[in-house]
Design an enzyme around this catalytic site. Sequence first.
Site, PDB file in Angstrom:
ATOM      1  N   SER A 149       0.833  -1.197   0.000  1.00  0.00           N
ATOM      2  CA  SER A 149       0.000   0.000   0.000  1.00  0.00           C
ATOM      3  C   SER A 149       0.871   1.252   0.000  1.00  0.00           C
ATOM      4  O   SER A 149       1.622   1.516   0.950  1.00  0.00           O
ATOM      5  CB  SER A 149      -0.906   0.027   1.230  1.00  0.00           C
ATOM      6  OG  SER A 149      -1.438   1.319   1.382  1.00  0.00           O
ATOM      7  N   HIS A 199      -0.972  -1.256  -4.208  1.00  0.00           N
ATOM      8  CA  HIS A 199      -2.288  -0.934  -3.652  1.00  0.00           C
ATOM      9  C   HIS A 199      -2.378   0.580  -3.470  1.00  0.00           C
ATOM     10  O   HIS A 199      -1.539   1.186  -2.800  1.00  0.00           O
ATOM     11  CB  HIS A 199      -2.450  -1.662  -2.316  1.00  0.00           C
ATOM     12  CG  HIS A 199      -3.775  -1.493  -1.664  1.00  0.00           C
ATOM     13  ND1 HIS A 199      -4.874  -2.253  -2.012  1.00  0.00           N
ATOM     14  CD2 HIS A 199      -4.192  -0.669  -0.666  1.00  0.00           C
ATOM     15  CE1 HIS A 199      -5.904  -1.908  -1.246  1.00  0.00           C
ATOM     16  NE2 HIS A 199      -5.520  -0.940  -0.419  1.00  0.00           N
ATOM     17  N   ASP A 219      -4.542   3.676  -2.272  1.00  0.00           N
ATOM     18  CA  ASP A 219      -5.650   4.039  -1.380  1.00  0.00           C
ATOM     19  C   ASP A 219      -6.134   5.452  -1.648  1.00  0.00           C
ATOM     20  O   ASP A 219      -5.496   6.422  -1.243  1.00  0.00           O
ATOM     21  CB  ASP A 219      -5.182   3.950   0.083  1.00  0.00           C
ATOM     22  CG  ASP A 219      -5.073   2.518   0.576  1.00  0.00           C
ATOM     23  OD1 ASP A 219      -6.062   1.771   0.445  1.00  0.00           O
ATOM     24  OD2 ASP A 219      -4.002   2.148   1.081  1.00  0.00           O
ATOM     25  N   MET A 251      -8.786   8.265  -0.763  1.00  0.00           N
ATOM     26  CA  MET A 251      -9.711   8.618   0.328  1.00  0.00           C
ATOM     27  C   MET A 251     -10.262  10.008   0.093  1.00  0.00           C
ATOM     28  O   MET A 251      -9.505  10.936  -0.229  1.00  0.00           O
ATOM     29  CB  MET A 251      -8.954   8.615   1.656  1.00  0.00           C
ATOM     30  CG  MET A 251      -8.297   7.306   1.993  1.00  0.00           C
ATOM     31  SD  MET A 251      -7.460   7.454   3.580  1.00  0.00           S
ATOM     32  CE  MET A 251      -6.688   5.844   3.678  1.00  0.00           C
ATOM     33  N   HIS A 261      -7.986   1.116  -4.345  1.00  0.00           N
ATOM     34  CA  HIS A 261      -8.945   0.935  -3.253  1.00  0.00           C
ATOM     35  C   HIS A 261      -9.630   2.274  -3.013  1.00  0.00           C
ATOM     36  O   HIS A 261      -9.040   3.182  -2.438  1.00  0.00           O
ATOM     37  CB  HIS A 261      -8.192   0.432  -2.008  1.00  0.00           C
ATOM     38  CG  HIS A 261      -9.068   0.266  -0.806  1.00  0.00           C
ATOM     39  ND1 HIS A 261      -8.542   0.099   0.461  1.00  0.00           N
ATOM     40  CD2 HIS A 261     -10.421   0.226  -0.660  1.00  0.00           C
ATOM     41  CE1 HIS A 261      -9.545  -0.035   1.324  1.00  0.00           C
ATOM     42  NE2 HIS A 261     -10.686   0.056   0.670  1.00  0.00           N
ATOM     43  N   MET A 319     -11.884   4.511  -1.246  1.00  0.00           N
ATOM     44  CA  MET A 319     -12.630   4.799  -0.010  1.00  0.00           C
ATOM     45  C   MET A 319     -13.342   6.129  -0.208  1.00  0.00           C
ATOM     46  O   MET A 319     -12.974   7.163   0.348  1.00  0.00           O
ATOM     47  CB  MET A 319     -11.654   4.823   1.179  1.00  0.00           C
ATOM     48  CG  MET A 319     -11.204   3.413   1.551  1.00  0.00           C
ATOM     49  SD  MET A 319      -9.738   3.400   2.575  1.00  0.00           S
ATOM     50  CE  MET A 319      -8.479   3.461   1.313  1.00  0.00           C
ATOM     51  N   MET A 366     -11.784  -5.920   4.874  1.00  0.00           N
ATOM     52  CA  MET A 366     -10.968  -4.976   5.653  1.00  0.00           C
ATOM     53  C   MET A 366     -10.643  -5.576   7.021  1.00  0.00           C
ATOM     54  O   MET A 366     -11.525  -6.096   7.703  1.00  0.00           O
ATOM     55  CB  MET A 366     -11.713  -3.646   5.852  1.00  0.00           C
ATOM     56  CG  MET A 366     -11.845  -2.776   4.613  1.00  0.00           C
ATOM     57  SD  MET A 366     -10.293  -2.326   3.816  1.00  0.00           S
ATOM     58  CE  MET A 366      -9.435  -1.416   5.109  1.00  0.00           C
ATOM     59  N   GLY A 401      -3.357   4.168   7.691  1.00  0.00           N
ATOM     60  CA  GLY A 401      -2.388   3.078   7.718  1.00  0.00           C
ATOM     61  C   GLY A 401      -1.891   2.881   9.141  1.00  0.00           C
ATOM     62  O   GLY A 401      -2.193   3.678  10.037  1.00  0.00           O
ATOM     63  N   ASP A 423      -6.696  -6.332   4.070  1.00  0.00           N
ATOM     64  CA  ASP A 423      -6.063  -5.012   4.076  1.00  0.00           C
ATOM     65  C   ASP A 423      -6.150  -4.393   5.465  1.00  0.00           C
ATOM     66  O   ASP A 423      -7.247  -4.161   5.972  1.00  0.00           O
ATOM     67  CB  ASP A 423      -6.790  -4.125   3.046  1.00  0.00           C
ATOM     68  CG  ASP A 423      -6.229  -2.716   2.952  1.00  0.00           C
ATOM     69  OD1 ASP A 423      -5.159  -2.447   3.530  1.00  0.00           O
ATOM     70  OD2 ASP A 423      -6.881  -1.881   2.282  1.00  0.00           O
ATOM     71  N   GLY A 444       1.130  -2.170   3.983  1.00  0.00           N
ATOM     72  CA  GLY A 444       1.644  -0.806   3.879  1.00  0.00           C
ATOM     73  C   GLY A 444       2.885  -0.628   4.710  1.00  0.00           C
ATOM     74  O   GLY A 444       4.022  -0.798   4.237  1.00  0.00           O
ATOM     75  N   THR A 445       2.655  -0.329   5.991  1.00  0.00           N
ATOM     76  CA  THR A 445       3.753  -0.039   6.910  1.00  0.00           C
ATOM     77  C   THR A 445       4.782  -1.167   6.942  1.00  0.00           C
ATOM     78  O   THR A 445       5.990  -0.900   6.920  1.00  0.00           O
ATOM     79  CB  THR A 445       3.179   0.167   8.339  1.00  0.00           C
ATOM     80  OG1 THR A 445       2.030   1.021   8.234  1.00  0.00           O
ATOM     81  CG2 THR A 445       4.190   0.783   9.261  1.00  0.00           C
TER      82      THR A 445
HETATM   83  C1  DX5 Z   1      -6.490   1.692   5.316  1.00  0.00           C
HETATM   84  C2  DX5 Z   1      -5.986   1.383   3.950  1.00  0.00           C
HETATM   85  C3  DX5 Z   1      -4.880   0.421   3.932  1.00  0.00           C
HETATM   86  C4  DX5 Z   1      -3.637   0.883   4.629  1.00  0.00           C
HETATM   87  C5  DX5 Z   1      -2.895  -0.335   5.113  1.00  0.00           C
HETATM   88  O1  DX5 Z   1      -7.649   2.438   5.212  1.00  0.00           O
HETATM   89  O2  DX5 Z   1      -7.021   0.843   3.155  1.00  0.00           O
HETATM   90  O3  DX5 Z   1      -4.576  -0.008   2.624  1.00  0.00           O
HETATM   91  O4  DX5 Z   1      -2.790   1.645   3.826  1.00  0.00           O
HETATM   92  O5  DX5 Z   1      -1.799   0.078   5.834  1.00  0.00           O
HETATM   93  P1  DX5 Z   1      -1.063  -0.859   6.883  1.00  0.00           P
HETATM   94  O6  DX5 Z   1      -0.589  -2.055   6.140  1.00  0.00           O
HETATM   95  O7  DX5 Z   1       0.008   0.001   7.401  1.00  0.00           O
HETATM   96  O8  DX5 Z   1      -2.104  -1.236   7.932  1.00  0.00           O
HETATM   97 ZN    ZN Z   2      -6.477  -0.113   1.250  1.00  0.00          ZN
END
Ligand code: DX5
Ligand code: ZN
Length: 231
Positions: free
Chosen positions: A9, A35, A37, A39, A74, A76, A145, A152, A179, A201-202
């Site tokens: 991500s 990925h 994201d 938002m 993704h 959102m 989810m 993240g 995710d 992500g992280t």
């Molecule tokens: C959260 C996002 C994720 C996020 C995941 O709303 O949809 O994709 O970036 O990040 P990590 O892996 O750090 O939880």
């Molecule tokens: Zn996501």
Amino acid sequence: MVRPIISPSILAADFANLGCNCKKVVNTGGVEWLHIDVMDGHFVPNISFGSPVISSLRKVFPRDDAKPIVFDCHMMVSEPEQWIADIAKAGGDSYTFHFEATKDPAKVINLIKQHGLKAAMAVKPGTPIEEVYPYADDLDMVLVMTVEPGFGGQKFMPDMMEKVEKLRVKYPNLDVQVDGGLGKDTIEPAAKAGANVIVAGTSVFAAQDPKEVVEILKETVSREIEARASA
Ligand code: DX5
Ligand code: ZN
């Protein structure tokens, strides 16, 4: 049979160095998807970025590369139908909308496909997985989810694995994505439950050794796919 796919991500990247950060992660060799994201500050209490960032990133990962990178978007956002054309034009490959964001999921799925994108539907932690079933045959992927969408770096919710397991049993060939909070310490339950597309992500972008993390995620998913196939 499904295959293991790791989708880092980009929300966890340093946005001032987005292209370089993504290259580093893709160059680990085990990454085929990114990925992305998006938002809107309305469906979720956060704003990330939109199609201009995606089209810039597409220039870093051209479609005519020997191994083109799949842009797993993704969304959102509150009105998912509103952004389909933009995302297609910007270079998205797959469009994941939220079940909770629309009154007419079938219409959204059709529109996504009309724009030549793969169609995926996501469910928030509070949404029963049974809501997905009427649409599953028309979907390329379902996203379960494992955190509340919006940020993240949150903690993985293991109680979501029941939803993953139900989906995997009912739809053995469907891509099932997880995710939120996935990494070396949480991949085991997700892979065991039947998830094959892992968003991270992280755990990948902030890792000292992203290659090691990607390999562990992928190997764990691979092992569990094989175990299920021979059971
Ligand atoms: C959260 C996002 C994720 C996020 C995941 O709303 O949809 O994709 O970036 O990040 P990590 O892996 O750090 O939880
Ligand atoms: Zn996501």
